[in-house]
Design a protein around this motif. Structure first.
Motif, PDB file in Angstrom:
ATOM      1  N   UNK A   6       0.785  -1.174   0.025  1.00  0.00           N
ATOM      2  CA  UNK A   6      -0.025  -0.110  -0.034  1.00  0.00           C
ATOM      3  C   UNK A   6       0.814   1.252  -0.116  1.00  0.00           C
ATOM      4  N   UNK A   7       0.445   2.274  -0.581  1.00  0.00           N
ATOM      5  CA  UNK A   7       1.079   3.685  -0.723  1.00  0.00           C
ATOM      6  C   UNK A   7       0.368   4.277   0.405  1.00  0.00           C
ATOM      7  N   UNK A   8       1.314   4.848   1.424  1.00  0.00           N
ATOM      8  CA  UNK A   8       0.845   5.637   2.521  1.00  0.00           C
ATOM      9  C   UNK A   8       0.538   7.094   1.996  1.00  0.00           C
ATOM     10  N   UNK A   9      -0.560   7.462   2.070  1.00  0.00           N
ATOM     11  CA  UNK A   9      -1.136   8.833   1.930  1.00  0.00           C
ATOM     12  C   UNK A   9      -1.580   9.603   3.059  1.00  0.00           C
ATOM     13  N   UNK A  10      -1.075  11.045   3.183  1.00  0.00           N
ATOM     14  CA  UNK A  10      -1.450  11.733   4.420  1.00  0.00           C
ATOM     15  C   UNK A  10      -1.837  13.164   4.056  1.00  0.00           C
ATOM     16  N   UNK A  11      -2.662  13.792   5.091  1.00  0.00           N
ATOM     17  CA  UNK A  11      -3.023  15.043   4.686  1.00  0.00           C
ATOM     18  C   UNK A  11      -1.746  16.024   5.001  1.00  0.00           C
ATOM     19  N   UNK A  12      -1.897  17.416   4.542  1.00  0.00           N
ATOM     20  CA  UNK A  12      -0.818  18.237   4.981  1.00  0.00           C
ATOM     21  C   UNK A  12      -0.176  18.649   6.138  1.00  0.00           C
ATOM     22  N   UNK A  13      -1.592  18.584   7.181  1.00  0.00           N
ATOM     23  CA  UNK A  13      -1.348  18.687   8.611  1.00  0.00           C
ATOM     24  C   UNK A  13      -0.602  17.390   9.422  1.00  0.00           C
ATOM     25  N   UNK A  14      -0.676  16.130   8.608  1.00  0.00           N
ATOM     26  CA  UNK A  14      -0.406  15.135   9.507  1.00  0.00           C
ATOM     27  C   UNK A  14       1.082  14.983   9.701  1.00  0.00           C
ATOM     28  N   UNK A  15       1.514  14.489  10.957  1.00  0.00           N
ATOM     29  CA  UNK A  15       2.757  14.222  11.162  1.00  0.00           C
ATOM     30  C   UNK A  15       3.357  13.112  10.099  1.00  0.00           C
ATOM     31  N   UNK A  16       4.849  13.278  10.055  1.00  0.00           N
ATOM     32  CA  UNK A  16       5.271  12.070   9.166  1.00  0.00           C
ATOM     33  C   UNK A  16       4.970  10.658   9.840  1.00  0.00           C
ATOM     34  N   UNK A 128      -3.981  16.428  14.458  1.00  0.00           N
ATOM     35  CA  UNK A 128      -4.850  15.973  13.581  1.00  0.00           C
ATOM     36  C   UNK A 128      -4.119  15.105  12.538  1.00  0.00           C
ATOM     37  N   UNK A 129      -4.023  13.945  12.726  1.00  0.00           N
ATOM     38  CA  UNK A 129      -3.336  13.121  11.850  1.00  0.00           C
ATOM     39  C   UNK A 129      -4.415  12.199  11.109  1.00  0.00           C
ATOM     40  N   UNK A 130      -4.118  12.187   9.759  1.00  0.00           N
ATOM     41  CA  UNK A 130      -4.874  11.138   8.882  1.00  0.00           C
ATOM     42  C   UNK A 130      -4.026  10.528   7.781  1.00  0.00           C
ATOM     43  N   UNK A 131      -4.200   9.198   8.072  1.00  0.00           N
ATOM     44  CA  UNK A 131      -3.538   8.349   7.011  1.00  0.00           C
ATOM     45  C   UNK A 131      -4.493   7.406   6.294  1.00  0.00           C
ATOM     46  N   UNK A 132      -4.284   7.292   5.291  1.00  0.00           N
ATOM     47  CA  UNK A 132      -5.037   6.238   4.331  1.00  0.00           C
ATOM     48  C   UNK A 132      -3.879   5.586   3.342  1.00  0.00           C
TER      49      UNK A 132
END
Length: 287
Positions: A6-16, A128-132
């Motif tokens: 899977x490729x990890x996708x995050x929002x701009x304000x999510x931590x690495x 406000x982390x969000x990972x998909x």
């Protein structure tokens, strides 16, 4: 043991994600790592940084009905548990910060990829982390789907009984179809949308939105989507082709894992399989 990428996708304000994994690693008390996702207790049981990649073992804690032990000469019997003990279903994962890909063991009864993404998103409630996780397909299939200028047909089958509440929120039209199926007592929903006639006619952009919603469900809950085929072509004069977005996912299976005396695959054995998968996909999984 099957492994999916899977490729990890995050929002701009999510931590690495690597920073979050360091935070989890610092919590030595296992109880502090527990998070409740969809009414189920989960935790990152073990986490190690090894040769530039992160190795994690996620566990689903199950204290309700479970299996017993049995032999060919004795009847099945239960296990003796102490207070707060139960069954633990393990799922190994490997995250490579250099490419942004996460490789996950498929465990039918364990923690699934989408739930792992939710666990990581909710672990630190101060930010406000969000990972998909986006499933990785065969490179040729991804290219053909991307170049498909005219989508003529989308056909999919959903297993209603295996869909979670989160799955049912994926797009209003899809949500309505699922609600209709559940209210009708259906086990499965088969849907086919298509256009006929003129060669240049195709489904609207809403069809692509629906495909993305179905791919999201597939990432979270592979058993819920049993068929996902997209028929289309690059332009009006091209030949229509059918893309199987389930059968052509990037996956590898290992059948030679060593089983421990407790009839479980040891953690190191599962992590080793993930490392083998990563090494085999080095030319495919690139940043």
């Amino acid at each position: 043991m099957k492994v999916h990428a899977f490729k990890v996708q995050t929002t701009d304000d999510s931590a690495a994600l690597e920073d979050l994994l360091r935070l989890i690693e610092q919590k030595n008390n296992l109880r502090e790592r527990i998070r409740i996702i969809n009414h189920v207790e989960l935790r990152a049981e073990a986490i190690e940084h090894h040769n530039g990649v992160w190795l994690i073992d996620f566990v689903r804690i199950r204290t309700d009905h479970g299996p017993g032990r049995v032999s060919r000469d004795t009847q099945v019997e239960g296990f003796d548990f102490e207070d707060e003990e139960g069954f633990g279903e393990e799922t190994a994962a490997l995250f490579d910060p250099a490419t942004g890909y996460i490789l996950i063991q498929y465990n039918h009864f364990g923690v699934r990829a989408g739930v792992i993404a939710d666990y990581l998103s909710e672990f630190d409630d101060t930010v406000n982390n969000f990972y998909t996780f986006k499933p990785k397909f065969d490179d040729d299939v991804e290219r053909r789907l991307l170049n498909q200028g005219i989508t003529r047909k989308v056909a999919f089958t959903l297993d209603v009984g295996k869909m979670s509440a989160q799955d049912r929120k994926s797009g209003q039209a899809l949500s309505d179809a699922l609600s209709f199926g559940r209210e009708s007592g259906a086990d499965r929903i088969k849907i086919e949308i298509s256009v006929t006639g003129e060669k240049q006619r195709g489904l609207t952009a809403k069809a692509k939105d629906g495909i993305h919603s179905l791919q999201s469900i597939l990432a979270r809950n592979p058993d819920a989507v049993t068929k996902l085929e997209v028929s289309g072509k690059e332009d009006r004069d091209s030949v229509t082709e059918v893309l199987d977005l389930i059968g052509q996912r990037l996956t590898v299976e290992y059948s030679n894992l060593r089983v421990g005396a407790d009839l479980r695959y040891p953690r190191d054995e599962r992590w080793s399989a993930l490392i083998r998968a990563k090494n085999g996909w080095n030319r495919i999984l690139v940043a």
